[in-house]
Design a protein around this motif. Structure first.
Motif, PDB file in Angstrom:
ATOM      1  N   THR A 135      27.930  29.696  55.492  1.00 10.48           N
ATOM      2  CA  THR A 135      27.438  31.001  55.937  1.00 10.48           C
ATOM      3  C   THR A 135      26.928  30.919  57.384  1.00 10.48           C
ATOM      4  N   ARG A 136      27.019  29.693  58.004  1.00 10.51           N
ATOM      5  CA  ARG A 136      26.489  29.530  59.367  1.00 10.51           C
ATOM      6  C   ARG A 136      27.596  29.689  60.413  1.00 10.51           C
ATOM      7  N   ALA A 137      27.203  29.789  61.698  1.00  9.85           N
ATOM      8  CA  ALA A 137      28.199  29.919  62.782  1.00  9.85           C
ATOM      9  C   ALA A 137      29.045  28.636  62.815  1.00  9.85           C
ATOM     10  N   HIS A 138      30.376  28.792  62.770  1.00 13.63           N
ATOM     11  CA  HIS A 138      31.262  27.627  62.659  1.00 13.63           C
ATOM     12  C   HIS A 138      31.157  26.688  63.867  1.00 13.63           C
ATOM     13  N   ALA A 139      31.007  27.269  65.076  1.00 19.91           N
ATOM     14  CA  ALA A 139      30.941  26.429  66.280  1.00 19.91           C
ATOM     15  C   ALA A 139      29.699  25.533  66.222  1.00 19.91           C
ATOM     16  N   GLU A 140      28.626  26.083  65.736  1.00 20.36           N
ATOM     17  CA  GLU A 140      27.371  25.331  65.657  1.00 20.36           C
ATOM     18  C   GLU A 140      27.531  24.149  64.685  1.00 20.36           C
ATOM     19  N   VAL A 141      28.155  24.437  63.518  1.00 18.08           N
ATOM     20  CA  VAL A 141      28.354  23.373  62.527  1.00 18.08           C
ATOM     21  C   VAL A 141      29.268  22.282  63.115  1.00 18.08           C
ATOM     22  N   ASN A 142      30.335  22.696  63.782  1.00 15.85           N
ATOM     23  CA  ASN A 142      31.264  21.707  64.352  1.00 15.85           C
ATOM     24  C   ASN A 142      30.592  20.820  65.406  1.00 15.85           C
ATOM     25  N   GLY A 143      29.677  21.407  66.176  1.00 15.51           N
ATOM     26  CA  GLY A 143      28.925  20.622  67.173  1.00 15.51           C
ATOM     27  C   GLY A 143      28.103  19.545  66.474  1.00 15.51           C
ATOM     28  N   GLU A 144      27.472  19.915  65.360  1.00 14.30           N
ATOM     29  CA  GLU A 144      26.653  18.950  64.611  1.00 14.30           C
ATOM     30  C   GLU A 144      27.531  17.853  64.000  1.00 14.30           C
ATOM     31  N   VAL A 145      28.739  18.246  63.563  1.00 12.55           N
ATOM     32  CA  VAL A 145      29.663  17.263  62.969  1.00 12.55           C
ATOM     33  C   VAL A 145      30.039  16.201  64.007  1.00 12.55           C
ATOM     34  N   GLY A 146      30.319  16.641  65.250  1.00 13.51           N
ATOM     35  CA  GLY A 146      30.705  15.706  66.317  1.00 13.51           C
ATOM     36  C   GLY A 146      29.591  14.685  66.564  1.00 13.51           C
ATOM     37  N   ALA A 147      28.357  15.177  66.651  1.00 14.71           N
ATOM     38  CA  ALA A 147      27.217  14.277  66.915  1.00 14.71           C
ATOM     39  C   ALA A 147      27.013  13.329  65.731  1.00 14.71           C
ATOM     40  N   ALA A 148      27.185  13.853  64.514  1.00 12.11           N
ATOM     41  CA  ALA A 148      26.974  13.020  63.311  1.00 12.11           C
ATOM     42  C   ALA A 148      28.041  11.927  63.232  1.00 12.11           C
TER      43      ALA A 148
END
Ligand code: HEM
Length: 403
Positions: A135-148
């Motif tokens: 339910t969150r903004a996809h770009a924001e989630v993808n940014g977190e995935v890259g850092a993780a």
């Protein structure tokens, strides 16, 4: 665009159709690109055959009996001493250790900080993988995935890979024996580069996929099962908990019934690679087929008119799994099915020979530890996903008996 399939028979036909390709993770490629579950055709078959080598029934039995108890005890004991815990959190911690063993990621088992760090990363991967339900903004989630993924690489993946590389080299040079090698996906892939050669980023994503495929679904399955069992026991005469604990096969049926009602992913998505027909419906090349696993698992024609109800004693037609299609079917059928779900015992099997599955063992340990919901502190759903998962589930526990 596309069609939806809701019947049990139609879902099975679609899941084994060779011209229907995985499509659920198309939005989650930052973490899933090249992972087994996204592959199709020969690429998928080759990788699956190699990785399947890790998942043998004999191995699951040994894992259940020896490893699981050792993993669970040190995590459950402090919760008992504290009088309770959050079931969702405990579930993730326990299961994280288990899936890390299978994937081939090292961490000191009693080091809670290492487990929690890995857990934090894996939760981010899961959110990225199931972006389609976020339910969150996809770009924001993808940014977190890259850092993780970067942190995962430095802290866990590279050290685990280096240790396994050295062991594989030692075995090849005769300095160590086969029995010195860990039995996990990473080791298996490092030993089979002549059969499946994966570029480093793909190998890293494959291992990250294994971590999150097992962790998320198993933790949720445990919480759903406990909730269904609490509700079921509350409607029964006193002593029902003790009677249930005396019948491990019935306890396993409770878990299977809960798995049927709450599949980890409510839907599977496929895309047609050619014009085809499935479940009596025409599908054009490129069109999406939504396989509604939740609806198929509640198909009244298979599970009865009361299919929506939790009934661990329900009669099942022959050749229908008690957990329905929750572990999938066909090409992408879950590799962790027998580990988590166990094997349904034959009517005349001795209880000592049962393979109950990790979820049932976990539920059994919680019930033995007196797990109960807390009336003043009710559970709540996870607000970050459209999937019906529990976000928080406070339980009370009784302290360990000392004799
Ligand atoms: C209750 C727990 C679990 C549930 C409900 C579950 C469910 C599923 C489902 C539905 C699929 C097929 C998806 C599709 O057809 O698109 C799948 C695939 C898979 N699962 Fe599980 N899973 C569970 C636990 C595990 C565990 C513990 C592991 C590993 C340790 C695991 C590893 C896999 C793998 C590797 C695949 C991909 C297989 C392939 O694409 O060939 N799963 N799972």
């Amino acid at each position: 665009m596309g069609i939806e399939i809701s019947s049990y028979a139609g879902a099975m036909e679609a899941l084994r159709h060779p011209e229907l390709k995985q499509a659920l993770y198309d939005a989650g490629m930052s973490v899933m690109s090249g992972a087994l579950i996204t592959l199709h055709g020969e690429d998928h078959r080759q990788r699956r055959v190699v990785e399947f080598g890790v998942f043998g029934r004999g191995f699951f039995r040994r894992y259940e009996r020896d490893v699981f108890a050792r993993t669970l005890a040190p995590l459950l004991e402090p919760c008992r001493a504290a009088g309770g815990t959050d079931l969702v959190e405990l579930g993730y911690r326990v299961i994280m250790n288990l899936t890390a063993d299978f994937a081939g990621i090292d961490r000191p088992i009693r080091d809670e900080e290492a487990t929690d760090r890995l857990l934090g990363l894996v939760k981010t991967f899961s959110e990225g993988a199931t972006l389609v339900h976020s339910t969150r903004a996809h770009a924001e989630v993808n940014g977190e995935v890259g850092a993780a993924m970067k942190r995962f690489d430095e802290v866990f993946f590279q050290p685990s890979k280096a240790r396994r590389h050295a062991l594989v080299d030692d075995v090849a040079a005769g300095r160590a024996g086969e029995e010195d090698l860990p039995r996990d996906v990473l080791t298996t892939l490092l030993r089979n580069t002549h059969r499946v050669a994966l570029p480093e980023p793909v190998l890293r994503r494959e291992i990250a996929f294994f971590l999150q495929a097992g962790a998320h679904s198993t933790a949720n399955a445990t919480t759903h099962s406990m909730h269904e069992i609490f509700t079921w026991l509350a409607r029964r005469p006193s002593g029902a908990r003790e009677r249930l604990l005396d019948r491990p096969a019935l306890l396993q049926r409770c878990v299977h019934e809960s798995l049927r009602l709450h599949p980890a992913s409510p839907v599977a998505w496929r895309k047609a690679t050619a014009d085809l027909q499935v479940d009596g419906k025409k599908v054009a090349a490129g069109e999406r087929v939504t396989i509604n696993l939740r609806a198929a698992n509640r198909d009244p024609g298979v599970f009865g008119e009361d299919a929506e109800r939790f009934d661990p004693e329900r009669e099942l037609p022959q050749n229908v799994w008690p957990f329905g299609l929750t572990f999938g079917y066909g090409t992408h059928a879950c590799l962790g099915r027998d580990l988590d779900g166990g094997v349904t015992p034959k009517a005349d099997a001795k209880p000592s020979s049962y393979q109950l599955g990790v979820v049932t063992l976990f539920v059994q340990a919680l019930l033995r530890a007196g797990a109960a919901p807390i009336p003043d502190d009710p559970p709540s759903a996870d607000a970050n996903t459209l999937r019906s998962n529990w976000g928080r589930y406070p339980i009370s526990l009784t302290p360990e008996e000392t004799s």
